[in-house]
Write a protein that holds these residues in place. Structure first.
Motif, PDB file in Angstrom:
ATOM      1  N   LYS A   1       0.841  -1.202   0.000  1.00  0.00           N
ATOM      2  CA  LYS A   1       0.000   0.000   0.000  1.00  0.00           C
ATOM      3  C   LYS A   1       0.874   1.249   0.000  1.00  0.00           C
ATOM      4  O   LYS A   1       1.980   1.255   0.545  1.00  0.00           O
ATOM      5  CB  LYS A   1      -0.904   0.021   1.243  1.00  0.00           C
ATOM      6  N   GLY A   2       0.368   2.293  -0.611  1.00  0.00           N
ATOM      7  CA  GLY A   2       1.004   3.601  -0.539  1.00  0.00           C
ATOM      8  C   GLY A   2       2.322   3.724  -1.268  1.00  0.00           C
ATOM      9  O   GLY A   2       3.122   4.602  -0.944  1.00  0.00           O
ATOM     10  N   ARG A   3       2.559   2.867  -2.239  1.00  0.00           N
ATOM     11  CA  ARG A   3       3.823   2.960  -2.989  1.00  0.00           C
ATOM     12  C   ARG A   3       3.736   4.095  -4.008  1.00  0.00           C
ATOM     13  O   ARG A   3       2.689   4.323  -4.610  1.00  0.00           O
ATOM     14  CB  ARG A   3       4.115   1.638  -3.695  1.00  0.00           C
ATOM     15  N   ASP A   4       4.870   4.781  -4.211  1.00  0.00           N
ATOM     16  CA  ASP A   4       4.860   5.856  -5.200  1.00  0.00           C
ATOM     17  C   ASP A   4       5.082   5.283  -6.600  1.00  0.00           C
ATOM     18  O   ASP A   4       5.288   4.073  -6.771  1.00  0.00           O
ATOM     19  CB  ASP A   4       5.901   6.933  -4.872  1.00  0.00           C
ATOM     20  N   GLU A   5       5.017   6.152  -7.601  1.00  0.00           N
ATOM     21  CA  GLU A   5       5.079   5.702  -8.991  1.00  0.00           C
ATOM     22  C   GLU A   5       6.377   4.974  -9.299  1.00  0.00           C
ATOM     23  O   GLU A   5       6.384   3.971 -10.023  1.00  0.00           O
ATOM     24  CB  GLU A   5       4.910   6.911  -9.929  1.00  0.00           C
ATOM     25  N   ALA A   6       7.489   5.449  -8.747  1.00  0.00           N
ATOM     26  CA  ALA A   6       8.782   4.808  -8.985  1.00  0.00           C
ATOM     27  C   ALA A   6       8.827   3.413  -8.378  1.00  0.00           C
ATOM     28  O   ALA A   6       9.342   2.469  -8.981  1.00  0.00           O
ATOM     29  CB  ALA A   6       9.907   5.667  -8.415  1.00  0.00           C
ATOM     30  N   GLU A   7       8.262   3.264  -7.190  1.00  0.00           N
ATOM     31  CA  GLU A   7       8.244   1.961  -6.532  1.00  0.00           C
ATOM     32  C   GLU A   7       7.366   0.969  -7.291  1.00  0.00           C
ATOM     33  O   GLU A   7       7.717  -0.206  -7.452  1.00  0.00           O
ATOM     34  CB  GLU A   7       7.741   2.110  -5.095  1.00  0.00           C
ATOM     35  N   ILE A   8       6.220   1.454  -7.767  1.00  0.00           N
ATOM     36  CA  ILE A   8       5.314   0.583  -8.515  1.00  0.00           C
ATOM     37  C   ILE A   8       5.981   0.080  -9.793  1.00  0.00           C
ATOM     38  O   ILE A   8       5.797  -1.073 -10.201  1.00  0.00           O
ATOM     39  CB  ILE A   8       3.998   1.320  -8.845  1.00  0.00           C
ATOM     40  N   GLY A   9       6.785   0.935 -10.410  1.00  0.00           N
ATOM     41  CA  GLY A   9       7.421   0.581 -11.684  1.00  0.00           C
ATOM     42  C   GLY A   9       8.718  -0.193 -11.542  1.00  0.00           C
ATOM     43  O   GLY A   9       9.331  -0.553 -12.552  1.00  0.00           O
ATOM     44  N   ALA A  10       9.149  -0.459 -10.312  1.00  0.00           N
ATOM     45  CA  ALA A  10      10.439  -1.132 -10.098  1.00  0.00           C
ATOM     46  C   ALA A  10      10.228  -2.591  -9.694  1.00  0.00           C
ATOM     47  O   ALA A  10       9.616  -2.879  -8.680  1.00  0.00           O
ATOM     48  CB  ALA A  10      11.233  -0.396  -9.016  1.00  0.00           C
ATOM     49  N   GLY A  11      10.734  -3.510 -10.515  1.00  0.00           N
ATOM     50  CA  GLY A  11      10.684  -4.923 -10.169  1.00  0.00           C
ATOM     51  C   GLY A  11       9.301  -5.540 -10.323  1.00  0.00           C
ATOM     52  O   GLY A  11       8.363  -4.924 -10.809  1.00  0.00           O
ATOM     53  N   ILE A  12       9.191  -6.776  -9.863  1.00  0.00           N
ATOM     54  CA  ILE A  12       7.942  -7.525  -9.947  1.00  0.00           C
ATOM     55  C   ILE A  12       7.343  -7.590  -8.548  1.00  0.00           C
ATOM     56  O   ILE A  12       7.950  -8.148  -7.628  1.00  0.00           O
ATOM     57  CB  ILE A  12       8.186  -8.941 -10.500  1.00  0.00           C
ATOM     58  N   PRO A  13       6.162  -7.034  -8.329  1.00  0.00           N
ATOM     59  CA  PRO A  13       5.594  -6.963  -6.980  1.00  0.00           C
ATOM     60  C   PRO A  13       5.037  -8.297  -6.500  1.00  0.00           C
ATOM     61  O   PRO A  13       4.829  -9.229  -7.285  1.00  0.00           O
ATOM     62  CB  PRO A  13       4.468  -5.932  -7.151  1.00  0.00           C
ATOM     63  N   VAL A  14       4.754  -8.374  -5.192  1.00  0.00           N
ATOM     64  CA  VAL A  14       4.236  -9.609  -4.608  1.00  0.00           C
ATOM     65  C   VAL A  14       2.788  -9.870  -5.015  1.00  0.00           C
ATOM     66  O   VAL A  14       2.238 -10.937  -4.726  1.00  0.00           O
ATOM     67  CB  VAL A  14       4.345  -9.606  -3.069  1.00  0.00           C
ATOM     68  N   THR A  15       2.161  -8.920  -5.706  1.00  0.00           N
ATOM     69  CA  THR A  15       0.810  -9.161  -6.225  1.00  0.00           C
ATOM     70  C   THR A  15       0.835  -9.935  -7.543  1.00  0.00           C
ATOM     71  O   THR A  15      -0.233 -10.326  -8.039  1.00  0.00           O
ATOM     72  CB  THR A  15       0.063  -7.834  -6.433  1.00  0.00           C
ATOM     73  N   TYR A  16       2.020 -10.177  -8.079  1.00  0.00           N
ATOM     74  CA  TYR A  16       2.139 -11.044  -9.257  1.00  0.00           C
ATOM     75  C   TYR A  16       1.729 -12.459  -8.866  1.00  0.00           C
ATOM     76  O   TYR A  16       2.224 -13.014  -7.885  1.00  0.00           O
ATOM     77  CB  TYR A  16       3.582 -11.026  -9.769  1.00  0.00           C
ATOM     78  N   VAL A  17       0.813 -13.044  -9.634  1.00  0.00           N
ATOM     79  CA  VAL A  17       0.380 -14.427  -9.403  1.00  0.00           C
ATOM     80  C   VAL A  17       1.145 -15.315 -10.373  1.00  0.00           C
ATOM     81  O   VAL A  17       1.017 -15.149 -11.591  1.00  0.00           O
ATOM     82  CB  VAL A  17      -1.135 -14.580  -9.625  1.00  0.00           C
ATOM     83  N   PRO A  18       1.973 -16.243  -9.889  1.00  0.00           N
ATOM     84  CA  PRO A  18       2.849 -17.023 -10.762  1.00  0.00           C
ATOM     85  C   PRO A  18       2.122 -17.645 -11.963  1.00  0.00           C
ATOM     86  O   PRO A  18       1.196 -18.439 -11.800  1.00  0.00           O
ATOM     87  CB  PRO A  18       3.410 -18.100  -9.826  1.00  0.00           C
ATOM     88  N   ALA A  19       2.554 -17.221 -13.155  1.00  0.00           N
ATOM     89  CA  ALA A  19       2.073 -17.771 -14.434  1.00  0.00           C
ATOM     90  C   ALA A  19       0.561 -17.651 -14.622  1.00  0.00           C
ATOM     91  O   ALA A  19      -0.015 -18.355 -15.454  1.00  0.00           O
ATOM     92  CB  ALA A  19       2.508 -19.226 -14.594  1.00  0.00           C
ATOM     93  N   ARG A  20      -0.088 -16.739 -13.903  1.00  0.00           N
ATOM     94  CA  ARG A  20      -1.545 -16.639 -13.977  1.00  0.00           C
ATOM     95  C   ARG A  20      -2.045 -16.433 -15.406  1.00  0.00           C
ATOM     96  O   ARG A  20      -2.933 -17.170 -15.864  1.00  0.00           O
ATOM     97  CB  ARG A  20      -2.045 -15.488 -13.095  1.00  0.00           C
ATOM     98  N   ASN A  21      -1.515 -15.447 -16.107  1.00  0.00           N
ATOM     99  CA  ASN A  21      -2.019 -15.180 -17.455  1.00  0.00           C
ATOM    100  C   ASN A  21      -1.692 -16.312 -18.421  1.00  0.00           C
ATOM    101  O   ASN A  21      -2.451 -16.584 -19.358  1.00  0.00           O
ATOM    102  CB  ASN A  21      -1.466 -13.848 -17.976  1.00  0.00           C
ATOM    103  N   THR A  22      -0.570 -16.972 -18.198  1.00  0.00           N
ATOM    104  CA  THR A  22      -0.218 -18.130 -19.027  1.00  0.00           C
ATOM    105  C   THR A  22      -1.251 -19.244 -18.832  1.00  0.00           C
ATOM    106  O   THR A  22      -1.706 -19.873 -19.800  1.00  0.00           O
ATOM    107  CB  THR A  22       1.186 -18.633 -18.665  1.00  0.00           C
ATOM    108  N   ILE A  23      -1.623 -19.494 -17.589  1.00  0.00           N
ATOM    109  CA  ILE A  23      -2.625 -20.512 -17.293  1.00  0.00           C
ATOM    110  C   ILE A  23      -3.976 -20.123 -17.892  1.00  0.00           C
ATOM    111  O   ILE A  23      -4.666 -20.960 -18.516  1.00  0.00           O
ATOM    112  CB  ILE A  23      -2.742 -20.711 -15.766  1.00  0.00           C
ATOM    113  N   PHE A  24      -4.351 -18.864 -17.756  1.00  0.00           N
ATOM    114  CA  PHE A  24      -5.637 -18.413 -18.289  1.00  0.00           C
ATOM    115  C   PHE A  24      -5.682 -18.523 -19.815  1.00  0.00           C
ATOM    116  O   PHE A  24      -6.677 -18.977 -20.392  1.00  0.00           O
ATOM    117  CB  PHE A  24      -5.900 -16.965 -17.880  1.00  0.00           C
TER     118      PHE A  24
END
Length: 226
Positions: free
Chosen positions: A81-104
Motif C-alpha cells: 500500500k502507498g507505494r509511489d510511482e517509482a516503486e510501482i514501476g520497479a521490479g515484480i511486486p508480490v501481487t504477481y500471481v505465478p504464471a496466472r495469465n499463461t494458465i488463463f
C-alpha cells in the motif's frame, strides 16, 4: 461474423478490450476465473460488465491457484500500500500471481479450439502492468506460438489468434477509448484489497494506477473508495 473469447477480470482493461472487440462486430464470449483471489468481488464486476457490453455468454471457471501460492492475491501475504510511482514501476511486486495469465490463456486456447472461436482477446498492457512479466509483447508472441504448435487447430493451419488491443496503451488512453465506446467504468473493479463491502482501498498499486488513469484521461473517477 466470427467468435472471440474475451478474458474478463472485471477491471478497466478487460472491460475496454471487450468493448473494442464488440465494436469490430465479433460475437464475444466472456471468460473469467475464480482462482482463489482475495479480491473475488471482481467477478461480480465482470458479470455486470459482460451483461452491459453485450457478451453472448459469460463463464466463470473455478481454478484454485491458492494451492500454488506465492502471491499476495492468493496467499496470506500483505498487499503493498502507498507505494509511489517509482516503486510501482520497479521490479515484480508480490501481487504477481505465478504464471496466472499463461494458465488463463492456455485454458482459453483449449476452449477456443472446442468452440471454434477465431480469436482470444486479453486486456494486458505493458505500460501500466506493475512489472508483471505476463503482460509483455514477448510473452504474448510466445503464447501465440503455443496456440500454433500445441493444438489440433494450429497443426491444421487454422490457429486461434491471440490479440491484446491495449498492449501499448497507457491507462489514460485506455479509459478515453472506453468512454468513446460507452463503457461504464462504474461497473468495474480494480482494487487488490477491497473492504468486505467491496469498496476500494485506494492505496494498493491497482487503485493508484486506476486513479491516475482517470486523472490522465480527464474523466471523473466513479470508484467507491473506503
Amino acid at each position: 461474423m466470427s467468435d472471440a473469447i474475451v478474458l474478463l477480470s472485471g477491471g478497466i482493461d478487460s472491460a475496454t478490450a471487450l468493448a473494442m472487440t464488440r465494436a469490430t462486430g465479433r460475437r464475444c464470449h466472456a471468460l473469467s476465473f475464480r482462482y482463489g483471489q482475495r479480491h473475488a468481488v471482481e467477478l461480480a464486476a465482470a458479470a455486470r460488465v459482460a451483461a452491459a457490453l453485450g457478451a453472448l455468454s459469460h463463464e466463470i471457471i473455478d481454478l484454485d491457484l491458492r494451492a500454488i501460492g506465492g502471491s499476495a492475491l492468493t496467499s496470506d501475504i500483505a498487499v503493498p500500500k502507498g507505494r509511489d510511482e517509482a516503486e510501482i514501476g520497479a521490479g515484480i511486486p508480490v501481487t504477481y500471481v505465478p504464471a496466472r495469465n499463461t494458465i488463463f490463456i492456455a485454458y482459453a486456447i483449449a476452449l477456443a479450439e472446442v468452440r471454434g472461436a477465431s480469436e482470444i482477446v486479453v486486456g494486458v498492457n505493458v505500460l501500466d502492468s506493475s512489472g508483471y512479466p505476463d503482460c509483455r509483447p514477448e510473452w504474448l508472441a510466445a503464447m501465440q506460438e503455443v496456440a500454433r504448435l500445441g493444438t489440433k487447430a494450429g497443426v491444421e493451419r487454422r490457429p486461434v489468434t491471440i490479440r491484446a488491443p491495449l498492449i501499448k496503451m497507457t491507462k489514460g488512453e485506455i479509459i478515453r477509448a472506453g468512454v468513446k465506446l460507452g463503457v461504464d467504468y462504474g461497473l468495474t473493479h480494480s482494487c487488490y484489497d477491497p473492504t468486505p463491502s467491496g469498496a476500494a482501498c485506494g492505496a494498493c498499486d491497482s487503485c493508484q494506477l486506476r486513479r491516475r488513469g482517470f486523472e490522465a484521461a480527464d474523466v471523473p473517477d466513479p470508484t467507491r473508495y473506503a
